[in-house]
Design an enzyme around this catalytic site. Structure first.
Site, PDB file in Angstrom:
ATOM      1  N   LYS A 118      -4.369   1.433 -16.754  1.00  0.00           N
ATOM      2  CA  LYS A 118      -4.869   1.405 -15.372  1.00  0.00           C
ATOM      3  C   LYS A 118      -5.959   0.360 -15.292  1.00  0.00           C
ATOM      4  O   LYS A 118      -6.644   0.094 -16.283  1.00  0.00           O
ATOM      5  CB  LYS A 118      -5.453   2.765 -14.974  1.00  0.00           C
ATOM      6  CG  LYS A 118      -5.512   2.985 -13.475  1.00  0.00           C
ATOM      7  CD  LYS A 118      -4.194   3.516 -12.958  1.00  0.00           C
ATOM      8  CE  LYS A 118      -4.146   3.603 -11.461  1.00  0.00           C
ATOM      9  NZ  LYS A 118      -2.938   4.355 -11.033  1.00  0.00           N
ATOM     10  N   ASP A 158      -2.114   0.519  -6.425  1.00  0.00           N
ATOM     11  CA  ASP A 158      -2.671   1.875  -6.356  1.00  0.00           C
ATOM     12  C   ASP A 158      -3.548   1.866  -5.093  1.00  0.00           C
ATOM     13  O   ASP A 158      -3.327   1.025  -4.206  1.00  0.00           O
ATOM     14  CB  ASP A 158      -3.480   2.213  -7.622  1.00  0.00           C
ATOM     15  CG  ASP A 158      -3.810   3.706  -7.734  1.00  0.00           C
ATOM     16  OD1 ASP A 158      -2.918   4.495  -8.097  1.00  0.00           O
ATOM     17  OD2 ASP A 158      -4.949   4.101  -7.428  1.00  0.00           O
TER      18      ASP A 158
HETATM   19  P1  NDP Z   1      -3.433   3.619  -0.290  1.00  0.00           P
HETATM   20  O1  NDP Z   1      -4.604   2.753  -0.482  1.00  0.00           O
HETATM   21  O2  NDP Z   1      -2.186   3.057   0.293  1.00  0.00           O
HETATM   22  O3  NDP Z   1      -3.821   4.890   0.588  1.00  0.00           O
HETATM   23  C1  NDP Z   1      -4.852   5.736   0.196  1.00  0.00           C
HETATM   24  C2  NDP Z   1      -5.070   6.778   1.277  1.00  0.00           C
HETATM   25  O4  NDP Z   1      -5.963   7.763   0.791  1.00  0.00           O
HETATM   26  C3  NDP Z   1      -5.710   6.192   2.528  1.00  0.00           C
HETATM   27  O5  NDP Z   1      -5.319   6.939   3.626  1.00  0.00           O
HETATM   28  C4  NDP Z   1      -7.192   6.376   2.196  1.00  0.00           C
HETATM   29  O6  NDP Z   1      -8.021   6.397   3.352  1.00  0.00           O
HETATM   30  C5  NDP Z   1      -7.189   7.714   1.521  1.00  0.00           C
HETATM   31  N1  NDP Z   1      -8.320   7.798   0.601  1.00  0.00           N
HETATM   32  C6  NDP Z   1      -8.609   6.954  -0.421  1.00  0.00           C
HETATM   33  N2  NDP Z   1      -9.735   7.322  -1.034  1.00  0.00           N
HETATM   34  C7  NDP Z   1     -10.171   8.414  -0.388  1.00  0.00           C
HETATM   35  C8  NDP Z   1     -11.281   9.262  -0.550  1.00  0.00           C
HETATM   36  N3  NDP Z   1     -12.197   9.030  -1.512  1.00  0.00           N
HETATM   37  N4  NDP Z   1     -11.396  10.326   0.292  1.00  0.00           N
HETATM   38  C9  NDP Z   1     -10.469  10.542   1.271  1.00  0.00           C
HETATM   39  N5  NDP Z   1      -9.403   9.764   1.476  1.00  0.00           N
HETATM   40  C10 NDP Z   1      -9.252   8.730   0.654  1.00  0.00           C
HETATM   41  O7  NDP Z   1      -3.128   4.253  -1.733  1.00  0.00           O
HETATM   42  P2  NDP Z   1      -1.802   4.978  -2.246  1.00  0.00           P
HETATM   43  O8  NDP Z   1      -1.108   5.673  -1.148  1.00  0.00           O
HETATM   44  O9  NDP Z   1      -1.061   4.006  -3.074  1.00  0.00           O
HETATM   45  O10 NDP Z   1      -2.428   6.054  -3.262  1.00  0.00           O
HETATM   46  C11 NDP Z   1      -2.728   7.394  -2.876  1.00  0.00           C
HETATM   47  C12 NDP Z   1      -2.778   8.260  -4.119  1.00  0.00           C
HETATM   48  O11 NDP Z   1      -1.501   8.242  -4.763  1.00  0.00           O
HETATM   49  C13 NDP Z   1      -3.793   7.840  -5.199  1.00  0.00           C
HETATM   50  O12 NDP Z   1      -4.277   8.991  -5.835  1.00  0.00           O
HETATM   51  C14 NDP Z   1      -2.923   7.042  -6.165  1.00  0.00           C
HETATM   52  O13 NDP Z   1      -3.486   7.022  -7.462  1.00  0.00           O
HETATM   53  C15 NDP Z   1      -1.653   7.865  -6.129  1.00  0.00           C
HETATM   54  N6  NDP Z   1      -0.426   7.207  -6.574  1.00  0.00           N
HETATM   55  C16 NDP Z   1      -0.022   6.023  -6.026  1.00  0.00           C
HETATM   56  C17 NDP Z   1       1.153   5.447  -6.431  1.00  0.00           C
HETATM   57  C18 NDP Z   1       1.694   4.206  -5.816  1.00  0.00           C
HETATM   58  O14 NDP Z   1       2.802   3.810  -6.176  1.00  0.00           O
HETATM   59  N7  NDP Z   1       1.001   3.566  -4.894  1.00  0.00           N
HETATM   60  C19 NDP Z   1       1.973   6.043  -7.513  1.00  0.00           C
HETATM   61  C20 NDP Z   1       1.500   7.323  -7.957  1.00  0.00           C
HETATM   62  C21 NDP Z   1       0.328   7.846  -7.504  1.00  0.00           C
HETATM   63  P3  NDP Z   1      -8.874   5.097   3.760  1.00  0.00           P
HETATM   64  O15 NDP Z   1      -7.897   4.164   4.387  1.00  0.00           O
HETATM   65  O16 NDP Z   1      -9.892   5.622   4.707  1.00  0.00           O
HETATM   66  O17 NDP Z   1      -9.471   4.571   2.503  1.00  0.00           O
HETATM   67  O1  2IT Z   2      -0.458   6.106 -10.392  1.00  0.00           O
HETATM   68  C1  2IT Z   2       0.611   5.467 -10.462  1.00  0.00           C
HETATM   69  O2  2IT Z   2       1.601   5.906 -11.066  1.00  0.00           O
HETATM   70  C2  2IT Z   2       0.689   4.166  -9.789  1.00  0.00           C
HETATM   71  N1  2IT Z   2      -0.268   3.778  -9.112  1.00  0.00           N
HETATM   72  C3  2IT Z   2       1.902   3.309  -9.950  1.00  0.00           C
HETATM   73  C4  2IT Z   2       1.863   2.573 -11.253  1.00  0.00           C
HETATM   74  C5  2IT Z   2       2.946   1.551 -11.448  1.00  0.00           C
HETATM   75  O3  2IT Z   2       2.855   0.850 -12.467  1.00  0.00           O
HETATM   76  O4  2IT Z   2       3.866   1.444 -10.646  1.00  0.00           O
END
Ligand code: NDP
Ligand code: 2IT
Length: 438
Positions: A118, A158
């Protein structure tokens, strides 16, 4: 655990993630005295290496800004280091170490050959212009490019890192490394990205949920689902749920939460998608547009729902939230985010015997399709959306099966925490044993 607490006292998220895994693999660990002899658990908990660097860039006013950049290469026993990059003001070593540790077990579960990593920065893209984001991404990669590569370490998105940021980082990487091998997943479709990668985490979480519901003969149709977040994971989770006839009653961002008791329409979800991706607006603007309930600083967990899918960030659902969800009749929790439920909340869910899937199982669809993107890049071919989606469904079903095999308890309850941790751990542990002390 005591030893790690002594050595890393200021890393609460990292210690939290490690404790959850270590307590749930105790049985299988004790069956293998050789693990103890080779001090395997300590080697598995401490990252292989950590890069930390200053990222200096020039903002639109001509002022020089300095951020911290990091990459944690946690473990590569089963394949190249692989994991996302997070840009958010809260990013620190503890958070990235917990994410890299989790990623190692998650990637092990995907059935594909990927180790865990990460990276990220305390830079926040919020409120920055496109050019500022580009300059930051270039400065970040000017430092990191030497440490990554198609067979060594493959980053992705992420929080705060989506298609725009991946594009800028990959562009700079390509320029520095003078190669075109697809180091980075989540790339644009025109330059090596995979169909279904943007959708994969959200869709995969819904596929995992369907597998869980099937164990109890429950239909998703008409179920009220509370989702947190409104980013990549949250919006594609909602999209798949609407397709299947479920009702999405909440979405949120770091400022507040919207509540739509009858469920979002497709048009409304499309509005949120555009609001977040193109206008980079706030979820409160949705409430203004459609006149629905909005609670500033609110979270989704106080509203009656059948299913909760936390998809924002770590520790966003605590013990009180869990008790409220259970009192309101919630039957399943499937985590889109990494470690969104606190240890107290997890205890409540398991004690209540509801369906509960930890992020490392439920959100593994994202990195799985990243693995498929790497496979396509290596062969210089592209698969159709349908081919990738079918493979994703197959992988999520296989992860569910592994959880069932390793997590079934005496009363027949599937403990997905135990199942995911044990299955993920055994594969990495066996590979490490075979490869010697490194
Ligand atoms: P994005 O940046 O696209 O979206 C994040 C969302 O969560 C936004 O709505 C954001 O609001 C909100 N958010 C972020 N930080 C906080 C906080 N501290 N408190 C409240 N709301 C918060 O990220 P992703 O959708 O990619 O990621 C979301 C989650 O999923 C994370 O935990 C990530 O690690 C996990 N994840 C992502 C993957 C991926 O492929 N993208 C894969 C597996 C897991 P705001 O716009 O106000 O910041
Ligand atoms: O938390 C996760 O699994 C991710 N943000 C995606 C990682 C990746 O390499 O696609």
């Amino acid at each position: 655990m005591a030893d790690l607490q002594r050595r890393f006292p200021n890393e609460p998220e990292y210690l939290q993630a490690v404790e959850e895994v270590l307590t749930s693999i105790e049985d299988v660990y004790n069956e293998h005295p050789e693990f103890e002899r080779y001090n395997l658990v300590e080697r598995l908990c401490i990252p292989d290496r950590i890069f930390a660097f200053r990222v200096s860039w020039v903002d639109d006013k001509g002022k020089v800004q300095n951020n911290m950049g990091y990459r944690i290469q946690h473990n590569n026993a089963i394949g190249p280091y692989k994991g996302g990059i997070r840009f958010h003001a809260s990013v620190n070593l503890s958070i990235l170490k917990f994410l890299a540790f989790e990623q190692t077990f998650k990637n092990s579960l995907t059935t594909l050959a990927m180790g865990g990593a990460k990276g990220g920065s305390d830079f926040s893209p919020r409120g920055k212009s496109d050019m500022e984001v580009m300059r930051f991404c270039q400065a970040f990669i000017a430092e990191l490019w030497r440490q990554i590569g198609p067979d060594t370490d493959v980053p992705a998105g992420d929080i705060g890192v989506g298609a725009r940021e991946v594009g800028y980082m990959y562009g700079m990487y390509k320029k520095m490394a003078r190669e075109n091998t697809g180091t980075f997943t989540g790339k644009g479709l025109e330059f090596g990205g995979s169909l279904i990668r943007p959708e994969a985490t959200g869709y995969g979480n819904v596929y995992f949920l369907l597998n869980m519901l099937a164990t109890r003969g429950i239909d998703i149709k008409g179920k009220r689902v509370a989702i947190s977040g409104s980013g990549n994971v949250a919006t594609y989770t909602a999209k798949k749920l609407l397709e299947l006839g479920a009702k999405v009653i909440t979405m949120s961002d770091s400022d507040g939460c919207i509540y739509v008791p009858d469920g979002l329409t497709e048009e409304q979800l499309d509005y949120i998608f555009r609001l977040k991706n193109f206008y980079r607006g706030r979820i409160s603007e949705f409430a203004e547009e459609y006149g629905c309930e909005y609670v500033s600083r609110g979270t989704p967990w106080c509203y009656p729902c059948d299913i909760a899918m936390p998809s924002a960030t770590q520790n966003e659902l605590n013990g009180d939230d869990a008790r409220t969800l259970l009192a309101n009749g919630c039957i399943a929790v499937s985590e889109g985010a990494n470690m969104p439920s606190t240890p107290e909340a997890i205890k409540e869910f398991i004690a209540a015997r509801i369906l509960y899937a930890p992020g490392k199982a439920a959100n593994a669809g994202g990195v799985s399709v990243s693995g498929l993107e790497m496979a396509q890049n290596a062969q210089k071919i592209t698969w159709t959306a349908d081919e990738v989606d079918q493979k994703l469904r197959g992988i999520m079903a296989e992860i569910h099966h592994e959880c069932e095999v390793f997590g079934k308890e005496e009363d027949g309850y599937i403990n997905y925490v135990k199942g995911a941790n044990t299955a993920g751990f055994m594969k990495v542990a066996t590979a490490m044993m075979a490869q010697g002390i490194l």
